[in-house]
Design a protein around this motif. Structure first.
Motif, short mmCIF file in Angstrom:
data_model
loop_
_atom_site.label_atom_id
_atom_site.label_comp_id
_atom_site.label_asym_id
_atom_site.label_seq_id
_atom_site.Cartn_x
_atom_site.Cartn_y
_atom_site.Cartn_z
N UNK A 11 16.41 48.96 42.33
CA UNK A 11 17.35 49.34 41.27
C UNK A 11 18.40 50.29 41.83
N UNK A 12 19.67 49.98 41.67
CA UNK A 12 20.74 50.83 42.22
C UNK A 12 21.02 52.05 41.33
N UNK A 13 20.06 52.96 41.27
CA UNK A 13 20.18 54.08 40.33
C UNK A 13 20.48 55.41 41.02
N UNK A 14 20.76 55.37 42.30
CA UNK A 14 21.10 56.62 43.00
C UNK A 14 22.61 56.87 42.90
N UNK A 15 22.95 58.15 42.89
CA UNK A 15 24.37 58.51 42.92
C UNK A 15 24.61 59.49 44.05
N UNK A 16 25.85 59.56 44.52
CA UNK A 16 26.15 60.52 45.59
C UNK A 16 25.80 61.94 45.17
N UNK A 17 25.54 62.78 46.13
CA UNK A 17 25.19 64.17 45.86
C UNK A 17 26.25 64.86 45.01
N UNK A 18 25.78 65.68 44.09
CA UNK A 18 26.69 66.47 43.25
C UNK A 18 27.58 67.37 44.09
N UNK A 19 27.12 67.71 45.31
CA UNK A 19 27.91 68.60 46.16
C UNK A 19 29.22 67.95 46.60
N UNK A 20 29.28 66.62 46.52
CA UNK A 20 30.50 65.91 46.92
C UNK A 20 31.47 65.72 45.76
N UNK A 21 31.06 66.10 44.55
CA UNK A 21 31.95 65.93 43.39
C UNK A 21 33.23 66.72 43.60
N UNK A 22 34.34 66.05 43.43
CA UNK A 22 35.63 66.69 43.61
C UNK A 22 36.10 66.74 45.05
N UNK A 23 35.26 66.28 45.97
CA UNK A 23 35.62 66.32 47.38
C UNK A 23 35.80 64.93 47.98
N UNK A 24 34.91 63.99 47.63
CA UNK A 24 35.10 62.64 48.12
C UNK A 24 36.18 61.96 47.28
N UNK A 25 36.92 61.05 47.85
CA UNK A 25 38.02 60.39 47.13
C UNK A 25 37.55 59.72 45.84
N UNK A 26 38.31 59.92 44.80
CA UNK A 26 38.04 59.27 43.53
C UNK A 26 37.03 59.97 42.66
N UNK A 27 36.46 61.09 43.11
CA UNK A 27 35.46 61.80 42.31
C UNK A 27 36.09 63.01 41.66
N UNK A 28 35.40 63.55 40.67
CA UNK A 28 35.86 64.75 39.99
C UNK A 28 34.71 65.75 40.00
N UNK A 29 35.04 67.02 39.82
CA UNK A 29 34.01 68.04 39.73
C UNK A 29 33.31 67.94 38.39
N UNK A 30 32.21 68.69 38.27
CA UNK A 30 31.46 68.67 37.01
C UNK A 30 32.28 69.22 35.86
#
Length: 777
Positions: free
Chosen positions: A615-634
């Motif tokens: 099941x593809x239920x993993x997500x990238x680490x919260x530490x990358x939010x707002x840093x990897x392209x296309x993501x936003x911070x919490x």
């Protein structure tokens, strides 16, 4: 000779604008394209890697080549000095030049200086650098080495007789203490209880106070706290009865003698009058107490550290001593080293971004690094369908890097736990890339793995008489049944430590059996044992200088041109058992340490599931939010990108046998294709519409897809949803794709499933019968 430094100097630096490399202050100390401090053209190299072919001609020559802040450190020789040194800023260079300048200027006597480091390797490196600078005779030692030397010298005077023998390992004594207490401990519990005893001793906690201290520190005890306190007391009794001492006793006894016998303390203080402590953020309360006794009422102390690199709090280390330095020494000189000579602006930008989102006391004192290197490539971000694909992707990229001229020794794969190493060992072996493990046993040399293979071998020979296998119809269930006798369970144990690591090793074997059976449907236990023995034999080859495989903890203090940070997903980074805010922030700092190991190339990756078809239920680490392209911070802030523009995101597959699927380079908000509302529910995002919006699904097609899925699932021994979920089938039945590109656009159809099932699905959508090949291929 330079006079005394002002009582307090606070050096502040301004970061260069985002996207611009930092500019040097003066052309006399910056010479262009530098790499890491130890490899830099800023620091001239003599023969055999020496910094100088001959020592500098005098004290002033020692200062040549230092940047302004390093020079400030080197010349601040009076009073307490605190050096806040970010990763890659040349802290060892600064403090060795400080000592050498003081010695060469006649301000410090070499024999009166004690420089303390945390590893024997670092102490040896410091002594070598000091010799190159013409400052031989300075003592550079670890806390334990320095304390042991003093203890051996003063023991006959303070106690009488010879110093008791120091035991190499505690585990046997802990086992004997458990037997005396009639408490049964397996090997993993022995290791965990030993770690608790070590933590108690370095935090100066006696057995009677253990339970309260553990609760206060938020420690997750491996057993009942009262039992651990009992074992701790019994261990001390066993030790005394046998007339031996342990590693921590060396510090404790030295502290006791210096506290109780003032004439001995004064003799030590007469010998050592100037102290330098490296990695001060990792000092334990016991080490801090020893340092205070060495100093007495004096303040001739220089400490160097970075609170943002505190990653050993589980051993008793605390950054509080570093952060409270100005409180204890109000007149201290404080110098901040923030010019990063190791990493490119792009890597430094990501490191700064990680800390910018941190919270807590250490975060309040974070250093904003400024890269001194030329611009390099953006950090890469790669998402894979599963862990094997992630390992294979890293191995392929490493093979290509080596083919283009990058030495294997300048490449590292860093992971959170040692149990992750096996899959990368295998992936590198598959593409003939040499590798070396650092700070961990090779997978097949771990005791629990050896025992498990022995048990599997026995079950393969005599399994017909083993009741454990009566209810195990297939190979994976047989392996799980055998491993359950050695501690494997369906759910991982709570907390961290040896028990968790052992479970992860056994789980890796169980997963390997699952994959082996999927690849070879008629495989037996004997076949699996032969496969394991073949793998073990291949990995017992002589050690080669190759790609480094290391945990993030064991990578501290090291650096490479190319770093792959793998498994950077929720549950692994931060690790699942990190619950409190303090534990989460330490996980963030651990990732920061990993990022700052890279000089030029950095690739961060994660996988959506553990195993193929999962099941593809993993997500990238919260530490990358707002840093990897296309993501936003919490908080919804758009993620910053590194200097030079945003980096691309790789999905982990270079294409498809069915055609080149479009690669998603950004993650834009999903919107309902009917009403336009932003979608947040995972099921709705797969359908690309709200649950309540009208559906134009082809009901007949949906039923044909469900029937086909049932056949596939039965053939592979997996649940139906491992082929495609109901939502994905509904999305296919609504879209009715006619090409691989159209099918790949449907959420839930990743590259691996497109390769495996795409031909069948497109045939069904076209009203045709799928091919009768195995697994739809």
């Amino acid at each position: 000779m330079r006079g005394p430094a002002p009582p307090a100097v606070l050096v502040r630096l301004q970061a260069a604008p985002c996207g611009q490399p930092a500019h040097p202050s003066r052309p006399t100390w910056q010479h262009g394209g530098v790499t890491a401090a130890s490899h830099s053209t800023l620091f001239p190299q003599g023969t055999h890697g020496s910094q100088y072919s001959v020592p500098p001609s005098g004290a002033d020559a020692v200062l040549e080549g230092l940047d302004p802040e390093q020079r400030e450190v080197a010349t601040a020789l009076h009073g307490p000095v605190c050096v806040l040194a970010g990763a890659g800023t040349g802290k060892t260079r600064a403090i060795t030049h400080r000592i050498a300048y003081g010695v060469r200027a006649g301000i410090l006597q070499p024999s009166s200086v004690l420089a303390v480091t945390f590893t024997a390797r670092a102490a040896g490196e410091m002594r070598g650098r000091l010799r190159q600078l013409g400052a031989s005779g300075v003592q550079a030692r670890t806390f334990h080495s320095a304390a042991l030397r003093q203890l051996q010298y003063f023991w006959p005077k303070a106690v009488g007789g010879s110093l008791p023998r120091i035991i190499d390992r505690k585990i046997q004594l802990v086992a004997d203490a458990a037997a005396a207490s009639r408490i049964r401990l397996d090997r993993g519990e022995l290791r965990d209880v030993t770690a608790e005893i070590e933590w108690s001793k370095v935090t100066q906690t006696i057995p009677a106070d253990y339970a309260a201290a553990a609760v206060k520190a938020g420690r997750e005890a491996p057993r009942d706290r009262a039992e651990i306190a009992q074992l701790y007391a019994a261990y001390e009794d066993v030790k005394r009865g046998r007339g031996v001492i342990d590693f921590e006793d060396v510090l404790l006894l030295t502290v006791g003698i210096l506290q109780d016998q003032h004439h001995i303390a004064e003799a030590v203080r007469a010998q050592y009058q100037h102290f330098v402590v490296d990695e001060y953020q990792d000092v334990s309360p016991l080490q801090q107490r020893l340092l205070e006794l060495w100093l007495g009422e004096r303040d001739s102390l220089c400490v160097v550290g970075d609170a943002s690199q505190t990653i050993y709090s589980f051993t008793g280390a605390t950054p509080d001593h570093l952060l409270d330095f100005r409180t204890r020494h109000p007149g201290a000189t404080v110098v901040k080293l923030v010019r990063d000579y190791r990493s490119t602006p792009q890597v430094v930008h990501l490191a700064n971004g990680l800390l910018a989102q941190a919270r807590g006391r250490a975060a309040d004192h974070r250093l904003e690094l400024i890269s001194q290197r030329a611009a390099g490539p953006e950090p890469g971000y790669a998402e894979y369908a599963d862990e094997p694909a992630e390992a294979e992707g890293a191995a392929r990229r490493i093979r290509d890097l080596m083919a283009s001229g990058t030495p294997a020794s300048e490449i590292a794969i860093l992971f959170r736990t040692n149990s992750q190493s096996e899959i990368y060992e295998q992936a590198l072996a598959d593409v003939a890339v040499p590798y070396q493990l650092r700070g961990a046993e090779r997978f097949f040399e771990r005791p629990e793995v050896k025992r498990a293979i022995h048990a599997l071998r026995g079950a393969a020979r005599f399994g017909g008489n083993d009741s454990l296998l009566d209810d195990a119809p297939d190979l994976p269930s047989q392996v799980r049944a055998v491993l359950s006798g050695d501690g494997w369970t369906h759910q991982p144990p709570a907390g961290s430590g040896a028990v968790r690591e052992r479970w992860e090793s056994l789980a890796a074997l169980a997963n390997l059996a699952q994959d082996f059976a999927a690849a070879k449907a008629d495989a037996t236990l004997g076949d699996l044992v032969a496969e394991l023995e073949e793998r073990a034999g291949a990995q017992h080859a002589p050690t080669v200088q190759g790609v480094t495989l290391a945990s993030l903890h064991s990578a501290k203090g090291l650096e490479w041109d190319v770093v792959f940070l793998v498994g950077v997903a929720e549950g692994m980074m931060p690790i699942s058992y990190a619950k409190t805010d303090e534990q989460i922030e330490e996980e963030r700092r651990l990732l920061y340490v990993g990022v700052t190991r890279a000089r030029q190339h950095l690739c961060v990756s994660w996988s959506q599931s553990r195993s193929p078809g999962g099941r593809p239920n993993r997500r990238p680490s919260r530490f990358l939010d707002g840093l990897r392209p296309g993501s936003v911070t919490t908080t919804g802030r758009r993620g910053a990108t590194g200097p030079g523009g945003p980096g691309g995101i790789e999905r982990g597959a270079a294409g498809s046998a069915l055609g080149d699927a479009p690669r998603r380079t950004t993650r834009t908000p999903a919107r309902c294709r009917v009403c336009g509302r932003t979608l947040n529910d995972a099921g709705e995002m797969k359908l690309m519409r709200c649950e309540d919006c009208p559906s134009d699904m082809d009901e007949g097609l949906y039923e044909r897809l469900r029937d086909w899925r049932a056949v596939q699932a039965q053939g592979s021994g997996q649940p139906d949803f491992c082929v495609f979920t109901d939502k994905t089938l509904m999305a296919i039945a609504e879209a009715v794709p006619s090409t691989p590109v159209e099918l790949a656009r449907i959420p839930g159809v990743r590259a691996r499933k497109l390769n495996r099932y795409g031909t069948d699905v497109l045939a069904i959508c076209a009203g045709q019968e799928p091919d009768a090949g195995e697994d739809g291929e």
